[in-house]
Structure formats: C-alpha cells, structure tokens
Design a protein around this motif. Structure first.
Motif, short mmCIF file in Angstrom:
data_model
loop_
_atom_site.label_atom_id
_atom_site.label_comp_id
_atom_site.label_asym_id
_atom_site.label_seq_id
_atom_site.Cartn_x
_atom_site.Cartn_y
_atom_site.Cartn_z
N GLY A 1 -3.51 10.25 -4.32
CA GLY A 1 -2.14 9.80 -4.10
C GLY A 1 -1.75 9.92 -2.62
N ILE A 2 -2.14 11.04 -2.01
CA ILE A 2 -1.82 11.24 -0.60
C ILE A 2 -2.58 10.21 0.25
CG2 ILE A 2 -1.95 12.85 1.34
CD1 ILE A 2 -1.74 15.13 -0.75
N GLU A 3 -3.82 9.91 -0.13
CA GLU A 3 -4.59 8.89 0.60
C GLU A 3 -3.91 7.53 0.55
OE1 GLU A 3 -9.00 10.97 0.12
OE2 GLU A 3 -8.55 9.16 -1.05
N VAL A 4 -3.39 7.20 -0.63
CA VAL A 4 -2.69 5.92 -0.77
C VAL A 4 -1.41 5.92 0.08
CG1 VAL A 4 -1.30 4.58 -2.43
CG2 VAL A 4 -3.68 5.15 -2.95
N MET A 5 -0.70 7.05 0.09
CA MET A 5 0.51 7.12 0.92
C MET A 5 0.15 7.04 2.40
SD MET A 5 2.77 6.99 -1.26
CE MET A 5 4.10 6.95 -0.06
N ALA A 6 -0.99 7.64 2.79
CA ALA A 6 -1.43 7.56 4.18
C ALA A 6 -1.67 6.10 4.56
CB ALA A 6 -2.70 8.39 4.39
N MET A 7 -2.27 5.39 3.63
CA MET A 7 -2.56 3.98 3.89
C MET A 7 -1.28 3.15 4.03
SD MET A 7 -5.74 2.28 2.36
CE MET A 7 -6.51 3.16 3.68
N LEU A 8 -0.32 3.43 3.15
CA LEU A 8 0.95 2.69 3.23
C LEU A 8 1.69 3.04 4.52
CD1 LEU A 8 2.10 2.93 -0.52
CD2 LEU A 8 1.22 0.91 0.68
N GLN A 9 1.63 4.32 4.93
CA GLN A 9 2.27 4.69 6.20
C GLN A 9 1.58 4.02 7.39
OE1 GLN A 9 2.53 9.03 6.12
NE2 GLN A 9 4.67 8.90 5.50
N GLU A 10 0.25 3.91 7.27
CA GLU A 10 -0.48 3.27 8.37
C GLU A 10 -0.13 1.77 8.47
OE1 GLU A 10 -4.78 3.98 8.17
OE2 GLU A 10 -5.00 2.03 9.18
N LEU A 11 -0.06 1.11 7.32
CA LEU A 11 0.33 -0.31 7.32
C LEU A 11 1.71 -0.48 7.91
CD1 LEU A 11 -0.83 -1.37 3.75
CD2 LEU A 11 -1.95 -1.83 5.94
N ASN A 12 2.61 0.46 7.55
CA ASN A 12 3.96 0.41 8.08
C ASN A 12 3.95 0.58 9.60
OD1 ASN A 12 6.66 2.49 8.54
ND2 ASN A 12 6.96 0.41 7.79
N ALA A 13 3.10 1.51 10.08
CA ALA A 13 3.00 1.73 11.53
C ALA A 13 2.49 0.47 12.23
CB ALA A 13 2.07 2.90 11.82
N GLN A 14 1.75 -0.36 11.49
CA GLN A 14 1.26 -1.61 12.07
C GLN A 14 2.30 -2.73 11.97
OE1 GLN A 14 -2.32 -2.06 9.79
NE2 GLN A 14 -3.37 -0.39 10.88
N GLY A 15 3.46 -2.42 11.42
CA GLY A 15 4.55 -3.39 11.46
C GLY A 15 4.93 -4.00 10.12
N ILE A 16 4.20 -3.65 9.06
CA ILE A 16 4.54 -4.21 7.74
C ILE A 16 5.70 -3.42 7.14
CG2 ILE A 16 3.68 -4.57 5.38
CD1 ILE A 16 0.95 -5.13 6.57
N THR A 17 6.66 -4.13 6.60
CA THR A 17 7.78 -3.50 5.91
C THR A 17 7.29 -3.02 4.56
OG1 THR A 17 9.23 -5.09 7.01
CG2 THR A 17 10.16 -3.91 5.12
N VAL A 18 7.57 -1.75 4.23
CA VAL A 18 7.05 -1.18 2.99
C VAL A 18 8.21 -0.66 2.12
CG1 VAL A 18 5.59 0.63 1.97
CG2 VAL A 18 4.86 -0.52 4.09
N VAL A 19 8.23 -1.05 0.86
CA VAL A 19 9.21 -0.53 -0.09
C VAL A 19 8.45 0.12 -1.23
CG1 VAL A 19 11.14 -1.06 -1.63
CG2 VAL A 19 10.84 -2.38 0.48
N ILE A 20 8.73 1.42 -1.47
CA ILE A 20 8.05 2.15 -2.54
C ILE A 20 9.06 2.50 -3.61
CG2 ILE A 20 6.69 4.20 -3.09
CD1 ILE A 20 6.55 4.57 -0.02
N VAL A 21 8.70 2.25 -4.85
CA VAL A 21 9.52 2.66 -5.97
C VAL A 21 8.90 3.93 -6.55
CG1 VAL A 21 10.09 2.08 -8.35
CG2 VAL A 21 10.38 0.38 -6.55
N THR A 22 9.70 4.96 -6.71
CA THR A 22 9.15 6.22 -7.25
C THR A 22 10.23 7.07 -7.91
OG1 THR A 22 7.88 8.21 -6.70
CG2 THR A 22 9.44 7.44 -5.04
#
Ligand code: ATP
Ligand code: MG
Length: 256
Positions: A189-210
């Motif tokens: 789960g943390i690895e997936v969140m790391a990936m989403l944070q990295e994508l966001n750092a590259q400029g992609i807008t990220v919306v997470i439902v939790t």
C-alpha cells in the motif's frame, strides 16, 4: 522538492457545482450525493474521505465521467460536460482521466503488457506504437521485467502497479484512485502511495478516495464527505511522505 509535490496552480481542472445523485432501487430513493460543490486544481493531490456509504465512489464516478449526476454540473478543463452524449463523455474520459480501482480490474489470464495496451486498443492506436507505449508505462512503474507475466502471476502490489501503468498509458492529466490500497498489505500500500505521490510530483493531478485517515494524509488537501454532503475541506498539515515511510520500513528490516 518541497513537501514532495509539484507546484499546484490555481487553475481548476475539475469542478462539480451543486451535484446531486439519487438512486432509485425497488421504489426506494437513496440520496447518494446532495449539492456537492468541489474544485480540484491542476497539480493538486487531493483525498476524498468519508465512511462507508457516504458517497465517495458515487462522487468519483461522476467526476470521472463514468456516471452522470441527477442534477448539477460537472466542469472538466473549463467545459461543462453535463450535456455530452455517452460517446462524447467516453472521448473526454479517455483523453483526460486515468482510473485506479481497489480491485485492480485487470484481465487475469492476460499479460501485464496486454492489460496496459487495452486503453490504447480502444483509442485506436496502432500495434507497434501500443507495444512501445505500454512497455514504457510499465517501466515507469518499475515493472519492465514483468511484461509477459499474467496478472495471476503477480503480487497484489505489482497488479496495482500494472493498473497504474494502464491508467497512465493514455497520458492523462488526472488520475482518480478509489481505495487503491484497500486490497493490499501495508508495505504494498505504501509503495502504491509512493508511486501516486511521484506521479503527482511530475505534474499529474491525483484524486484518492479513501476511508483511511492515514492514506488520506498522503495528499495535500482532504475533502470530507458524510451522508452525501461535503462536511469539511482542509489542508493537510502533517503530510505523510510514502518514500520516507518506505525508507523507515527498510531500516527496520535491516536492524531487525
Ligand atoms: N447503483 C446503486 N443503486 C442504488 N444505490 C446505490 C448504488 N450505488 C450506490 N448506492 C448507494 O449510495 C450510497 C453511496 O454509495 P457509495 O458507493 O458512493 O459509497 P462509498 O462512500 O463509496 O462507500 P464505501 O466506502 O463502502 O465504498 C450508499 O447508500 C449506497 O448504498
Ligand atoms: Mg466506495
């Protein structure tokens, strides 16, 4: 980079205005969403948080153009999409939005490569180009050495990374993730969140439902929903950085 995120601009990419959604099931009406107005800005990472049944998935389906509101407006990149036909909606969706789901939604006896190519098949991209782009997306999520593996031959965390690669392959500006860590052990789960944070750092807008507060705090901002309404919106003060969590986990493993 400060806070591990990219610059957030003030440009709104996705907006709902007074969105309501009623489901009618066997004569009973459910108000899944009531007058929800939210705005997501370009480059933001936002969590939509709330208890089970509060309307999170309904809201995600509406902002992801998978479903339409009963009333109210959805505005994507400045365009009111409320009156688009199903085909036009699909076109807008494919162009702008990538999805990640709790249950991965991969085809099981199908290779990682073929799963990631699928959105490109729908988009009419030619064979050679498809192969190249799917491979690139899988390399991007660290699975360049698993191209030929069936989904059933991958771990849960790897399957979710294939799903992230599939979400990225059309080059979306927005990634919507519904409980992306819900079926994973905590490290994956943390690895997936790391990936989403990295994508966001590259400029992609990220919306997470939790429904999980700790997952929500990986974002810069949290929108809390309750009973189909927005109850609060807040900036995350103590943002969780998944890369740091991973480093701490590894250190723990070394010292035992
Ligand atoms: N297709 C449907 N038909 C009828 N009612 C529905 C439908 N989908 C959702 N609902 C109802 O709408 C409300 C909101 O559901 P939703 O799936 O958006 O909640 P959620 O916040 O995503 O919950 P969870 O955390 O359990 O996934 C619930 O009361 C649910 O029972
Ligand atoms: Mg849900």
């Amino acid at each position: 980079m400060a806070e591990g995120g990219a610059e957030t601009s003030s440009r709104v990419v996705l907006e709902t205005r007074d969105v309501s959604k009623q489901y009618r099931l066997e004569g009973v009406e459910v108000n899944a969403l009531q007058a929800v107005s939210i705005a997501i800005r370009a480059g933001e990472m936002v969590s939509i948080m709330g208890p089970s049944g509060s309307g999170k998935s309904t809201l995600m389906h509406i902002i992801g153009l998978l479903d339409q509101p009963t009333s109210g407006k959805v505005i994507l990149e400045g365009d009111d999409i409320s009156s688009l036909s199903p085909n036009e909606l699909a076109e807008q969706r494919n162009k702008h939005i990538g999805f990640v789901f709790q249950s991965f939604n991969l085809l099981s006896r199908t290779s990682a490569q073929a799963n990631v190519e699928l959105p490109l098949v729908y988009a009419g991209v030619s064979g050679a180009e498809r192969v190249r782009r799917a491979k690139e997306a899988l390399e991007h999520v660290g699975l360049g050495n698993r191209l030929g593996h069936f989904s059933s031959q991958l771990s849960g965390g790897q399957q979710q990374r294939v799903a992230i690669a599939r979400a990225l392959v059309n080059d979306p500006s927005i990634v919507l993730a519904d409980e992306p860590t819900g079926n994973l052990d905590s490290r994956s789960g943390i690895e997936v969140m790391a990936m989403l944070q990295e994508l966001n750092a590259q400029g992609i807008t990220v919306v997470i439902v939790t429904h999980d507060d700790r997952i929500a705090r990986h974002a810069q901002r949290v929108i809390r929903v309750f009973d189909g309404r927005v109850k609060a919106e807040e900036i995350v003060r103590d943002r969780v950085l998944a890369a740091q969590e991973l480093a701490a986990l590894s250190a723990e493993e070394v010292t035992g």
